[in-house]
Scaffold this active site. Structure first.
Site, PDB file in Angstrom:
ATOM      1  N   CYS A 108      26.811  56.441  41.718  1.00  0.00           N
ATOM      2  CA  CYS A 108      28.037  56.610  40.958  1.00  0.00           C
ATOM      3  C   CYS A 108      27.875  57.787  40.010  1.00  0.00           C
ATOM      4  O   CYS A 108      26.785  58.301  39.825  1.00  0.00           O
ATOM      5  CB  CYS A 108      28.325  55.345  40.165  1.00  0.00           C
ATOM      6  SG  CYS A 108      28.063  53.846  41.116  1.00  0.00           S
ATOM      7  N   ARG A 146      30.020  61.798  44.061  1.00  0.00           N
ATOM      8  CA  ARG A 146      28.879  60.863  44.019  1.00  0.00           C
ATOM      9  C   ARG A 146      29.272  59.445  44.397  1.00  0.00           C
ATOM     10  O   ARG A 146      28.426  58.596  44.629  1.00  0.00           O
ATOM     11  CB  ARG A 146      28.314  60.841  42.606  1.00  0.00           C
ATOM     12  CG  ARG A 146      27.490  62.051  42.330  1.00  0.00           C
ATOM     13  CD  ARG A 146      26.863  61.946  40.986  1.00  0.00           C
ATOM     14  NE  ARG A 146      25.667  62.733  40.956  1.00  0.00           N
ATOM     15  CZ  ARG A 146      24.439  62.250  41.054  1.00  0.00           C
ATOM     16  NH1 ARG A 146      24.245  60.958  41.180  1.00  0.00           N
ATOM     17  NH2 ARG A 146      23.413  63.045  41.014  1.00  0.00           N
ATOM     18  N   TRP A 166      30.558  53.823  43.354  1.00  0.00           N
ATOM     19  CA  TRP A 166      30.269  53.523  44.767  1.00  0.00           C
ATOM     20  C   TRP A 166      29.722  52.105  44.754  1.00  0.00           C
ATOM     21  O   TRP A 166      28.635  51.859  44.241  1.00  0.00           O
ATOM     22  CB  TRP A 166      29.243  54.521  45.314  1.00  0.00           C
ATOM     23  CG  TRP A 166      29.040  54.392  46.787  1.00  0.00           C
ATOM     24  CD1 TRP A 166      29.749  55.043  47.757  1.00  0.00           C
ATOM     25  CD2 TRP A 166      28.068  53.580  47.465  1.00  0.00           C
ATOM     26  NE1 TRP A 166      29.273  54.680  48.998  1.00  0.00           N
ATOM     27  CE2 TRP A 166      28.239  53.781  48.849  1.00  0.00           C
ATOM     28  CE3 TRP A 166      27.071  52.706  47.051  1.00  0.00           C
ATOM     29  CZ2 TRP A 166      27.473  53.152  49.811  1.00  0.00           C
ATOM     30  CZ3 TRP A 166      26.301  52.062  48.005  1.00  0.00           C
ATOM     31  CH2 TRP A 166      26.499  52.287  49.376  1.00  0.00           C
ATOM     32  N   ASN A 223      24.825  53.136  36.460  1.00  0.00           N
ATOM     33  CA  ASN A 223      24.390  53.475  37.826  1.00  0.00           C
ATOM     34  C   ASN A 223      23.116  52.706  38.074  1.00  0.00           C
ATOM     35  O   ASN A 223      22.258  52.675  37.198  1.00  0.00           O
ATOM     36  CB  ASN A 223      23.998  54.949  37.934  1.00  0.00           C
ATOM     37  CG  ASN A 223      25.191  55.841  38.053  1.00  0.00           C
ATOM     38  OD1 ASN A 223      26.313  55.388  38.110  1.00  0.00           O
ATOM     39  ND2 ASN A 223      24.918  57.143  38.077  1.00  0.00           N
ATOM     40  N   GLY A 224      22.960  52.177  39.283  1.00  0.00           N
ATOM     41  CA  GLY A 224      21.713  51.481  39.602  1.00  0.00           C
ATOM     42  C   GLY A 224      21.973  50.021  39.898  1.00  0.00           C
ATOM     43  O   GLY A 224      23.124  49.598  40.056  1.00  0.00           O
ATOM     44  N   GLU A 276      21.082  66.242  63.970  1.00  0.00           N
ATOM     45  CA  GLU A 276      21.896  66.674  62.834  1.00  0.00           C
ATOM     46  C   GLU A 276      23.355  66.885  63.276  1.00  0.00           C
ATOM     47  O   GLU A 276      24.284  66.522  62.561  1.00  0.00           O
ATOM     48  CB  GLU A 276      21.281  67.955  62.228  1.00  0.00           C
ATOM     49  CG  GLU A 276      22.111  68.673  61.170  1.00  0.00           C
ATOM     50  CD  GLU A 276      22.402  67.847  59.927  1.00  0.00           C
ATOM     51  OE1 GLU A 276      21.907  66.728  59.793  1.00  0.00           O
ATOM     52  OE2 GLU A 276      23.190  68.345  59.095  1.00  0.00           O
ATOM     53  N   LYS A 316      26.487  64.924  61.674  1.00  0.00           N
ATOM     54  CA  LYS A 316      27.644  65.618  61.066  1.00  0.00           C
ATOM     55  C   LYS A 316      28.944  65.102  61.670  1.00  0.00           C
ATOM     56  O   LYS A 316      29.912  64.837  60.962  1.00  0.00           O
ATOM     57  CB  LYS A 316      27.579  67.131  61.286  1.00  0.00           C
ATOM     58  CG  LYS A 316      26.647  67.950  60.442  1.00  0.00           C
ATOM     59  CD  LYS A 316      26.948  67.994  58.973  1.00  0.00           C
ATOM     60  CE  LYS A 316      26.315  66.850  58.250  1.00  0.00           C
ATOM     61  NZ  LYS A 316      25.003  67.024  57.689  1.00  0.00           N
ATOM     62  N   GLU A 337      29.648  61.428  60.429  1.00  0.00           N
ATOM     63  CA  GLU A 337      30.050  61.208  59.038  1.00  0.00           C
ATOM     64  C   GLU A 337      31.358  61.900  58.699  1.00  0.00           C
ATOM     65  O   GLU A 337      32.107  61.426  57.851  1.00  0.00           O
ATOM     66  CB  GLU A 337      28.933  61.541  58.039  1.00  0.00           C
ATOM     67  CG  GLU A 337      28.479  62.947  57.982  1.00  0.00           C
ATOM     68  CD  GLU A 337      27.316  63.152  56.994  1.00  0.00           C
ATOM     69  OE1 GLU A 337      27.109  62.345  56.078  1.00  0.00           O
ATOM     70  OE2 GLU A 337      26.614  64.155  57.162  1.00  0.00           O
ATOM     71  N   HIS A 374      15.891  58.056  80.458  1.00  0.00           N
ATOM     72  CA  HIS A 374      15.244  56.777  80.137  1.00  0.00           C
ATOM     73  C   HIS A 374      16.236  55.765  79.574  1.00  0.00           C
ATOM     74  O   HIS A 374      15.850  54.844  78.868  1.00  0.00           O
ATOM     75  CB  HIS A 374      14.086  57.014  79.166  1.00  0.00           C
ATOM     76  CG  HIS A 374      13.040  57.904  79.762  1.00  0.00           C
ATOM     77  ND1 HIS A 374      12.051  57.439  80.602  1.00  0.00           N
ATOM     78  CD2 HIS A 374      12.873  59.252  79.686  1.00  0.00           C
ATOM     79  CE1 HIS A 374      11.302  58.448  81.011  1.00  0.00           C
ATOM     80  NE2 HIS A 374      11.787  59.564  80.465  1.00  0.00           N
ATOM     81  N   LYS A 417      27.477  61.176  47.844  1.00  0.00           N
ATOM     82  CA  LYS A 417      26.606  62.337  48.002  1.00  0.00           C
ATOM     83  C   LYS A 417      25.135  61.996  47.781  1.00  0.00           C
ATOM     84  O   LYS A 417      24.289  62.344  48.570  1.00  0.00           O
ATOM     85  CB  LYS A 417      27.055  63.421  47.021  1.00  0.00           C
ATOM     86  CG  LYS A 417      26.250  64.707  47.087  1.00  0.00           C
ATOM     87  CD  LYS A 417      26.529  65.450  48.361  1.00  0.00           C
ATOM     88  CE  LYS A 417      25.748  66.727  48.496  1.00  0.00           C
ATOM     89  NZ  LYS A 417      25.762  67.213  49.875  1.00  0.00           N
TER      90      LYS A 417
HETATM   91  O1  M6R Z   1      19.951  64.532  48.554  1.00  0.00           O
HETATM   92  P1  M6R Z   1      19.149  64.269  49.786  1.00  0.00           P
HETATM   93  O2  M6R Z   1      18.872  65.525  50.566  1.00  0.00           O
HETATM   94  O3  M6R Z   1      17.895  63.518  49.520  1.00  0.00           O
HETATM   95  O4  M6R Z   1      20.052  63.360  50.701  1.00  0.00           O
HETATM   96  C1  M6R Z   1      19.546  62.790  51.872  1.00  0.00           C
HETATM   97  C2  M6R Z   1      20.648  62.170  52.689  1.00  0.00           C
HETATM   98  O5  M6R Z   1      21.242  61.128  51.987  1.00  0.00           O
HETATM   99  C3  M6R Z   1      21.717  63.184  53.069  1.00  0.00           C
HETATM  100  O6  M6R Z   1      21.178  64.261  53.766  1.00  0.00           O
HETATM  101  C4  M6R Z   1      22.814  62.520  53.923  1.00  0.00           C
HETATM  102  O7  M6R Z   1      22.289  62.136  55.156  1.00  0.00           O
HETATM  103  C5  M6R Z   1      24.015  63.448  54.080  1.00  0.00           C
HETATM  104  N1  M6R Z   1      25.227  62.675  54.007  1.00  0.00           N
HETATM  105  C6  M6R Z   1      24.022  64.185  55.376  1.00  0.00           C
HETATM  106  O8  M6R Z   1      25.124  64.996  55.521  1.00  0.00           O
END
Ligand code: M6R
Length: 609
Positions: free
Chosen positions: A2, A27, A73, A99-100, A482, A486, A489, A505, A604
């Site tokens: 958050c 966030r 969040w 937060n936490g 990756e 992308k 998400e 496989h 984020k």
């Molecule tokens: O801030 P970080 O690089 O540690 O974040 C790691 C992942 O949470 C982050 O890369 C996440 O997978 C993204 N949503 C990917 O686009």
């Protein structure tokens, strides 16, 4: 996950609180709220949904010299108005944003219930605010201290008190918190972005520290009430960096910023020694001897950073001939890892605050491992807690999906592999050639980006597909992973990445005319096998889309669509092959009208495990 902001000062803090909230919305964006002291009472206004849903409920104009705000969040409790922050204590004396996660909140709640407390929300944070009120007599700081001593869990907190309007209290354990230092005003925030434009001066709290702010200054102590002399640091990002400019989305802006970001990662040349075919990386805090005695490198990350780690492992083995492996942070901590003192651990994180990555890092440190942090956010937990490290200098990455951080992380890993390689087996000529190719990457990236309209058409063509496969081999296998991440998400379309060798496989059972496969084809060792995989898919009526870094005659009649990127050495090819996948995910999300910068259910910076 958050976002937290707090203000105390001689001016009206409402504009800061609202603007700060909007800047931190990336966030977490389930709900938002604001709390402030007004005519001797704490007023709380909070709503589920985005900040734009909250704004109509705020007084106009809203004026306050003391306030806290939060964008959430959800962890404990559903997304409801009641569960949104700030939380107010039962007698209305204390309000906080948190937060936490408070792990022992059930135990504390039972105790407070026995003392007569009733709860309006399902959150652990409401337990905490009541615990503070329960401790409160005439010293708010002491009440916070006493309450926090009873807590197991993590927190970043901003707390205000009805009867002490000259105090704003912050506390940190496992969740970031900074103090922004203004003139006659002080700011609290979970993220430096919130204070840009108000101040460039910040103090970063450490775990188990409490800070008391007044309009004139701050005082930091430990949980045990020992004074801490903090260093004031300059925030190196500027408020202009937060501007979306003419781009419709931060994501597109950040994709297009990659040529400059990669240039910054290699230091505009400053981290390269072309005549010696090697790299120089300040901040490693390791001697040549230390580097030479590294037995094995293990690279820890999550999500996109984990895929960068996989590429890094490949690079270290290929260029430096050092055994290397990528490690998923959330798994590493819980499997009783073997940590050898001669191993080097690299911890990769854009935010530097990812809880899974941090807990793996602490576990490794606990067992005597050496850590180098590779992160973007200056002053973040990874940066502060590692023995040495390298900043990627990608600039703020606001869009929840990571793009420019990935290519910058890969660039840094390439520099490290080059540095270690040149100390071992890599020849001067090879080192020079890698540098020459790397220096050409920004221009080649611009060329790839100029093909965005072609990718947009491709996305229009495939926007109805409900499943995608992404296939790569060798160093481009993580790129396939990756690309799939992308697409998932951003567009919410199901996508899986596989190594080309894996397809027979099992995954080949998924192939049908409705499921396109996106292939990454790089000139080099893997090209023949990749073409073999394409034939297998084609033979089963699957659609074949190829992102290639060379013109391959065998694609004629085999590929349904081809997108060409410039040729480069295979080790560097991920830097170019990734971009069409980012653009594809972006345009698919656009075609499907998704919330591109804030995809559903995500946040984020994942600061809870
Ligand atoms: O801030 P970080 O690089 O540690 O974040 C790691 C992942 O949470 C982050 O890369 C996440 O997978 C993204 N949503 C990917 O686009």
């Amino acid at each position: 996950m958050c976002g937290i902001v707090g203000y105390i000062g001689n001016e009206n803090g409402a504009p800061f609180l609202l603007e700060g909230l909007k800047r931190l919305e990336y966030r977490g964006y389930d709900s938002a709220g604001i709390g402030y002291v007004h005519r001797g009472k704490i007023k709380i206004i909070k709503k589920k949904g985005r900040i734009s849903m909250l704004e109509p409920y705020l007084p106009n104009p809203l004026k306050t010299r003391l306030g806290i705000a939060h964008t959430r969040w959800a962890t404990h409790g559903g997304v409801t108005d009641e569960n949104a922050h700030p939380h107010l204590s039962q007698e209305g004396k204390v309000a906080l944003v948190h937060n936490g996660i408070i792990d022992n909140y059930t135990f504390l709640k039972t105790k407070l219930k026995k003392a007569g407390y009733r709860f309006l929300s399902e959150t652990d944070s409401e337990v905490l605010v009541n615990l503070i009120e329960h401790q409160l007599k005439d010293d708010p700081e002491k009440a916070v201290r006493e309450a926090l001593k009873q807590v197991n869990g993590t927190y970043g907190l901003a707390i205000l008190f009805r009867d002490f309007p000259d105090f704003l209290v912050g506390a940190r354990l496992g969740s970031p918190l900074i103090v922004g230092i203004g003139q006659g005003e002080m700011f609290l925030a979970s993220d430096a972005n919130a204070v840009l434009g108000h101040t460039q001066q910040a103090v970063y709290l450490e775990d188990r520290e409490i800070v008391v702010l007044s309009s004139e200054g701050y005082r930091a102590t430990t949980l045990e009430n020992k004074t801490v002399n903090k260093t004031v640091e300059e925030i190196d990002w500027k408020v202009e960096d937060l501007d979306k400019g003419d781009y419709p989305h931060y994501l597109l802006k950040e994709i297009f910023e990659q040529p400059e970001a990669v240039e910054r990662a290699y230091g505009g040349g400053g981290r390269l020694l072309p005549d010696f075919g090697t790299a120089k990386l300040g901040g490693l805090n390791l001697t040549s001897q230390d580097l030479l005695s590294v037995r094995q490198v293990r690279i820890v990350g999550m999500g996109t950073a984990y895929y960068a780690a996989m590429i890094g492992a490949y690079l270290l083995e290929a260029l430096a001939r050092i055994p290397a492996a990528a490690e998923n942070g959330s798994e590493l901590s819980y499997r009783n890892p073997v940590v050898d003192k001669e191993d080097l651990f690299l911890v990769i994180s854009q935010s530097g605050e990812t809880a899974d990555t941090l807990s793996a890092m602490r576990e490794i440190q606990n067992r005597g491992g050496k850590i180098l942090g590779i992160c973007n956010v200056v002053g973040s937990s990874v940066a502060r807690e590692s023995q040495g490290g390298i900043y990627i200098h990608a600039g703020p990455e606001i869009s929840v999906a990571s793009t420019k951080a990935f290519t910058s992380q890969v660039t840094i890993l390439l520099l490290l592999a080059l540095l270690l390689g040149r100390k071992k087996h890599l020849s001067l000529a090879q080192g020079k050639d890698i540098i020459k190719e790397l220096l050409a990457i920004p221009e080649k990236m611009r060329l790839v980006l100029s093909g965005a309209p072609v990718i947009k058409k491709m996305a229009e063509k495939y926007k109805k597909a409900e499943n995608f496969l992404f296939l790569g081999r060798g160093i481009n296998y993580p790129v396939a992973l990756e690309g799939a991440l992308k697409l998932k998400e951003l567009s919410y379309i199901h996508a899986e990445g596989f190594a080309g060798g894996d397809i027979k496989h099992g995954p080949i059972a998924l192939i049908c005319p409705e499921t396109p496969s996106i292939f990454l084809l790089a000139k080099g060792e893997t090209e023949g096998r990749m073409i073999g995989n394409m034939q297998e898919i084609k033979a089963r009526q699957g659609k074949v889309v190829v992102i290639s870094n060379y013109e391959e005659p065998r694609l004629e009649g085999l590929a349904d669509d081809i997108f060409l990127v410039p040729t480069t050495r295979e080790e560097i090819s991920p830097l170019l092959l990734t971009i069409p996948l980012q653009l594809f995910a972006y345009y698919m999300a656009l075609a499907l009208k998704r919330d591109i910068d804030k995809p559903r259910n995500l946040a984020k910076s994942v600061t809870v495990e």
